[in-house]
Design a protein around this motif. Structure first.
Motif, mmCIF file in Angstrom:
data_model
loop_
_atom_site.group_PDB
_atom_site.id
_atom_site.type_symbol
_atom_site.label_atom_id
_atom_site.label_comp_id
_atom_site.label_asym_id
_atom_site.label_seq_id
_atom_site.Cartn_x
_atom_site.Cartn_y
_atom_site.Cartn_z
ATOM 1 N N ALA A 1 20.898 95.536 163.585
ATOM 2 C CA ALA A 1 19.581 95.655 163.097
ATOM 3 C C ALA A 1 19.234 94.830 162.067
ATOM 4 O O ALA A 1 18.291 94.082 161.858
ATOM 5 N N THR A 2 20.289 95.093 160.833
ATOM 6 C CA THR A 2 19.897 94.205 159.887
ATOM 7 C C THR A 2 20.112 92.804 159.981
ATOM 8 O O THR A 2 19.241 92.016 159.405
ATOM 9 N N LEU A 3 21.196 92.450 160.620
ATOM 10 C CA LEU A 3 21.481 90.973 160.929
ATOM 11 C C LEU A 3 20.347 90.256 161.802
ATOM 12 O O LEU A 3 19.992 89.106 161.475
ATOM 13 N N GLY A 4 20.061 91.126 162.562
ATOM 14 C CA GLY A 4 19.016 90.510 163.520
ATOM 15 C C GLY A 4 17.771 90.330 162.780
ATOM 16 O O GLY A 4 16.924 89.420 163.243
ATOM 17 N N ALA A 5 17.315 91.063 161.792
ATOM 18 C CA ALA A 5 16.189 90.941 161.104
ATOM 19 C C ALA A 5 16.326 89.934 159.934
ATOM 20 O O ALA A 5 15.386 89.610 159.190
ATOM 21 N N TRP A 6 17.484 89.194 159.909
ATOM 22 C CA TRP A 6 17.646 88.298 158.880
ATOM 23 C C TRP A 6 16.806 87.047 159.035
ATOM 24 O O TRP A 6 16.863 86.527 160.165
ATOM 25 N N PRO A 7 15.910 86.298 158.169
ATOM 26 C CA PRO A 7 15.489 85.512 158.572
ATOM 27 C C PRO A 7 16.159 84.030 158.777
ATOM 28 O O PRO A 7 17.169 83.703 158.249
ATOM 29 N N ALA A 8 15.624 83.389 159.843
ATOM 30 C CA ALA A 8 16.426 82.544 160.699
ATOM 31 C C ALA A 8 16.721 81.400 159.864
ATOM 32 O O ALA A 8 17.848 80.661 159.879
ATOM 33 N N HIS A 9 16.062 81.222 158.850
ATOM 34 C CA HIS A 9 16.285 79.894 158.164
ATOM 35 C C HIS A 9 16.747 79.924 156.697
ATOM 36 O O HIS A 9 16.728 79.190 156.051
ATOM 37 N N SER A 10 17.191 81.253 156.579
ATOM 38 C CA SER A 10 17.843 81.438 155.150
ATOM 39 C C SER A 10 19.198 80.666 155.414
ATOM 40 O O SER A 10 19.929 80.374 156.450
ATOM 41 N N LEU A 11 20.032 80.458 154.142
ATOM 42 C CA LEU A 11 20.902 79.582 154.279
ATOM 43 C C LEU A 11 22.224 80.402 154.446
ATOM 44 O O LEU A 11 23.491 79.879 154.628
ATOM 45 N N VAL A 12 22.130 81.770 154.488
ATOM 46 C CA VAL A 12 23.425 82.646 154.610
ATOM 47 C C VAL A 12 23.844 82.876 155.852
ATOM 48 O O VAL A 12 22.630 82.604 156.720
ATOM 49 N N PHE A 13 24.815 82.818 156.339
ATOM 50 C CA PHE A 13 25.179 83.023 157.792
ATOM 51 C C PHE A 13 24.964 81.387 158.643
ATOM 52 O O PHE A 13 24.646 81.524 159.851
ATOM 53 N N ARG A 14 24.531 80.378 157.806
ATOM 54 C CA ARG A 14 24.419 79.289 158.690
ATOM 55 C C ARG A 14 25.648 78.746 159.139
ATOM 56 O O ARG A 14 26.429 78.409 158.294
ATOM 57 N N ARG A 15 25.740 78.246 160.208
ATOM 58 C CA ARG A 15 26.985 77.444 160.660
ATOM 59 C C ARG A 15 26.998 76.126 159.781
ATOM 60 O O ARG A 15 25.987 75.136 159.726
ATOM 61 N N ALA A 16 28.369 75.584 159.342
ATOM 62 C CA ALA A 16 28.445 74.516 158.693
ATOM 63 C C ALA A 16 28.465 73.486 159.712
ATOM 64 O O ALA A 16 28.721 73.462 160.622
ATOM 65 N N VAL A 17 27.735 72.136 159.269
ATOM 66 C CA VAL A 17 27.599 71.169 159.960
ATOM 67 C C VAL A 17 28.555 70.040 159.635
ATOM 68 O O VAL A 17 28.541 69.757 158.514
ATOM 69 N N THR A 18 29.265 69.386 160.462
ATOM 70 C CA THR A 18 30.105 68.363 160.211
ATOM 71 C C THR A 18 29.749 67.062 160.877
ATOM 72 O O THR A 18 29.146 67.164 162.079
ATOM 73 N N GLN A 19 29.495 65.958 160.033
ATOM 74 C CA GLN A 19 29.182 65.038 160.793
ATOM 75 C C GLN A 19 30.190 63.897 160.999
ATOM 76 O O GLN A 19 31.319 64.143 160.698
ATOM 77 N N PRO A 20 29.848 63.038 161.876
ATOM 78 C CA PRO A 20 30.968 62.399 162.623
ATOM 79 C C PRO A 20 31.587 61.207 161.338
ATOM 80 O O PRO A 20 32.698 60.758 161.439
ATOM 81 N N ILE A 21 30.993 60.973 160.299
ATOM 82 C CA ILE A 21 31.236 60.217 159.104
ATOM 83 C C ILE A 21 31.054 60.833 157.848
ATOM 84 O O ILE A 21 29.782 61.453 157.879
ATOM 85 N N ALA A 22 31.884 60.894 156.975
ATOM 86 C CA ALA A 22 31.755 61.474 155.657
ATOM 87 C C ALA A 22 30.952 60.575 154.887
ATOM 88 O O ALA A 22 31.353 60.064 153.920
ATOM 89 N N PHE A 23 29.734 60.772 155.028
ATOM 90 C CA PHE A 23 28.964 59.527 154.395
ATOM 91 C C PHE A 23 28.738 59.971 153.037
ATOM 92 O O PHE A 23 28.266 61.301 152.862
ATOM 93 N N ASN A 24 28.720 59.161 152.221
ATOM 94 C CA ASN A 24 28.455 59.373 150.753
ATOM 95 C C ASN A 24 27.073 58.855 150.160
ATOM 96 O O ASN A 24 26.940 57.645 150.201
ATOM 97 N N HIS A 25 26.161 59.919 150.006
ATOM 98 C CA HIS A 25 24.814 59.496 149.956
ATOM 99 C C HIS A 25 24.735 58.831 148.349
ATOM 100 O O HIS A 25 23.991 57.911 148.160
ATOM 101 N N ARG A 26 25.587 59.617 147.354
ATOM 102 C CA ARG A 26 25.387 58.853 146.139
ATOM 103 C C ARG A 26 25.641 57.433 145.801
ATOM 104 O O ARG A 26 25.198 56.782 145.211
#
Lengths: 166, 227
Positions: free
Chosen positions: A12-37
């Motif tokens: 019940a508590t996790l279901g009510a968690w805001p979908a766009h909160s950053l907690v419990f977000r699956r980490a995204v891995t990109q095809p290339i470790a791009f360096n923005h800086r």
């Protein structure tokens, strides 16, 4: 019984968690470790030079392999990540970046409107992406409805439901 | 602020239903399928109503293209318990699908039956599923939807005018049904501008507001057929 109650409580508590909160977000891995800086500060590139649709479309666009190859046709550094670009090109594959920032289908948000008409800097919504040295695994800003509406209120933009929910 | 409104000339309308199809295409309205259709669950934001008249052998059928009438005093917004429907500053009666809880009070309250409940997940045959309009969200099962006067087109026209640093012209904003009508039976524009085509037509002697005595003040005005 106790365990069942606990399980129900957790669901019940996790279901009510805001979908766009950053907690419990699956980490995204990109095809290339791009360096923005390196690209932004080191080579003075602007965001829109790789995210090419920002000024003209609702979506920003992610850089295509061809875009990368314009500079990386031949080795610029001795990085293995950079070599991946040319390997992909040699195999005739495309570069598939994973989206990090996404609003749900019932939200309409236009890059062109925010950047061109609103004159808003990318970092306002996306956070300090330009200063990262590897691809962020999670969004640096949670694009919640509160986040959007607060900014709209501050800037005097419309908070009419229909402005974003069409 | 303009007060957007529509005038439908029933003399020009041939009941070809181009507006119905154009609206479905523009606003990602799914197909019901035969089982749902048999239960009366087809969704048409713009619907062609038929009205029979007379007694045999002197029969006559009238047809009436009916979008949401975007009333100035809409009964639907008074009954919505979650403010999922409201009248926005443009006078457009908005329907916010993400907010709707599917109670269908508004569907019952609307005297013009313009509101439709999604009894099923929307679906499109084959290639049509890849041809959706990305400016309009696809509504999930369990919410009410209706015509929005193609509000996304207003948003688009406004944005374009802002980009070009000028005021938006009313003719830049036309809903899909008005645009597609082959006989130009549907006029659209600003009812508050006395010189605009819709305002002039709305004052004509043929002008008719559906169920006018209810006091809903619809912004879709019909022009009666000549005999």
């Amino acid at each position: 019984m106790m365990q069942r109650t606990l399980a129900i409580f957790l669901v019940a508590t996790l279901g009510a968690w805001p979908a766009h909160s950053l907690v419990f977000r699956r980490a995204v891995t990109q095809p290339i470790a791009f360096n923005h800086r390196l690209h932004v500060e080191g080579n003075g590139l602007e965001c829109v030079e790789c995210h090419v649709y920002v000024l003209t479309q609702t979506f920003a666009g992610l850089p295509s392999l061809e875009r990368c190859l314009e500079c990386h046709e031949t080795a610029v550094t001795d990085s293995a990540e950079e070599e991946k670009i040319r390997e992909l090109a040699a195999r005739g594959e495309t570069l598939v970046w994973k989206r990090l920032y996404e609003v749900p289908d019932h939200v309409y948000s236009s890059h062109r409107r925010h950047v061109v008409a609103g004159g808003i800097d990318c970092a306002e919504c996306h956070g300090p992406v330009a200063a990262t040295t590897r691809p962020p695994a999670r969004p640096l800003r949670a694009l919640t409805m509160d986040f959007c509406m607060d900014c709209h209120r501050r800037r005097g933009a419309s908070n009419d439901c229909l402005a974003c929910h069409v | 602020m303009p007060r957007w409104g529509m005038v439908i000339d029933l003399d020009r309308c041939t009941a070809c239903r181009a507006c119905v199809v154009g609206c479905m295409q523009e606003n990602n309205v799914g197909f019901a399928g035969p089982e749902q259709a048999a239960m009366g669950r087809v969704i048409h934001w713009m619907e062609m109503l038929t009205v029979g008249e007379g007694e045999y052998p002197n029969l006559r059928t009238h047809t009436l293209p009916r979008p949401c009438l975007h009333c100035d005093h809409p009964p639907c917004i008074k009954v919505c318990p979650v403010n999922a429907t409201n009248r926005n500053p443009d006078g457009i009666v908005a329907q916010i699908h993400a907010r709707c809880i599917g109670c269908r009070y508004c569907t019952a309250a609307c005297p013009y039956t313009v509101r439709y409940f999604n009894w099923y997940e929307p679906s499109w045959p084959g290639e049509m599923a890849h041809a959706l309009n990305d400016e309009v969200s696809v509504r999930p099962k369990g919410v009410v939807e209706k015509c929005t006067f193609c509000h996304h087109r207003l948003v688009r026209a406004r944005e374009q005018a802002r980009m070009e640093n000028r005021a938006m012209q009313p003719e830049e904003y036309q809903p899909a049904c008005a645009e597609i009508c082959p006989t130009r039976a549907i006029f659209f524009g600003d009812l508050d501008d006395p010189g605009s085509e819709v305002a002039v037509l709305s004052r004509s002697s043929r002008a008719l507001k559906l169920l006018e005595d209810l006091g809903t003040e619809p912004k879709v005005i019909y022009l009666k057929e000549g005999e």
